[in-house]
Motif scaffolding. Sequence first.
Motif, PDB file in Angstrom:
ATOM      1  N   LYS A  60      -3.748   1.315  -2.567  1.00 30.29           N
ATOM      2  CA  LYS A  60      -2.771   0.612  -1.729  1.00 30.29           C
ATOM      3  C   LYS A  60      -2.943   1.022  -0.266  1.00 30.29           C
ATOM      4  O   LYS A  60      -2.961   0.178   0.624  1.00 30.29           O
ATOM      5  N   GLN A  61      -3.066   2.331  -0.032  1.00 26.99           N
ATOM      6  CA  GLN A  61      -3.235   2.823   1.335  1.00 26.99           C
ATOM      7  C   GLN A  61      -4.542   2.323   1.941  1.00 26.99           C
ATOM      8  O   GLN A  61      -4.580   1.926   3.110  1.00 26.99           O
ATOM      9  N   GLN A  62      -5.600   2.321   1.168  1.00 25.89           N
ATOM     10  CA  GLN A  62      -6.880   1.818   1.664  1.00 25.89           C
ATOM     11  C   GLN A  62      -6.777   0.330   1.967  1.00 25.89           C
ATOM     12  O   GLN A  62      -7.334  -0.157   2.943  1.00 25.89           O
ATOM     13  N   SER A  63      -6.044  -0.365   1.113  1.00 27.75           N
ATOM     14  CA  SER A  63      -5.857  -1.791   1.311  1.00 27.75           C
ATOM     15  C   SER A  63      -5.078  -2.051   2.596  1.00 27.75           C
ATOM     16  O   SER A  63      -5.415  -2.940   3.370  1.00 27.75           O
ATOM     17  N   GLU A  64      -4.028  -1.264   2.818  1.00 25.85           N
ATOM     18  CA  GLU A  64      -3.229  -1.430   4.036  1.00 25.85           C
ATOM     19  C   GLU A  64      -4.045  -1.071   5.272  1.00 25.85           C
ATOM     20  O   GLU A  64      -3.895  -1.695   6.314  1.00 25.85           O
ATOM     21  N   ASN A  65      -4.895  -0.069   5.150  1.00 24.82           N
ATOM     22  CA  ASN A  65      -5.729   0.335   6.274  1.00 24.82           C
ATOM     23  C   ASN A  65      -6.773  -0.711   6.631  1.00 24.82           C
ATOM     24  O   ASN A  65      -7.191  -0.810   7.770  1.00 24.82           O
ATOM     25  N   SER A  66      -7.194  -1.495   5.634  1.00 22.58           N
ATOM     26  CA  SER A  66      -8.189  -2.536   5.916  1.00 22.58           C
ATOM     27  C   SER A  66      -7.506  -3.865   6.192  1.00 22.58           C
ATOM     28  O   SER A  66      -8.128  -4.907   6.132  1.00 22.58           O
ATOM     29  N   SER A  67      -6.210  -3.838   6.468  1.00 22.17           N
ATOM     30  CA  SER A  67      -5.372  -4.993   6.820  1.00 22.17           C
ATOM     31  C   SER A  67      -5.444  -6.116   5.799  1.00 22.17           C
ATOM     32  O   SER A  67      -5.502  -7.282   6.135  1.00 22.17           O
TER      33      SER A  67
END
Length: 106
Positions: A60-67
Amino acid sequence: MSNPVTEAFFFGKALAEVLTEKAEDTLTNTLSEFGKFDAETRERLRQFAEEVRLRAEIAKQQSENSSTNTTITVEVDSSVDLQELLDELRAEIARLKAELNKYRQK
């Protein structure tokens, strides 16, 4: 002199007592081992669910970081059935694949 019938009676009584004690010990040990196995299995399942939750958080965090607008939510409850959790994760994966295919077709 001893009466053979009396000797047989006491021998049988002693045999029954020893067999009963051994059976009780065996049953107690078996139930104890089963209890340990059950506790260890529940702990392994809890750890597995926690690992899945952590990996979902990381994704989830990686997904949010990659917008990316994809949100993955995993709630872990120790009383959740493992098969139910796996089915829910499979359904979520299928939904995400469908969204990804829609995105690719644009």
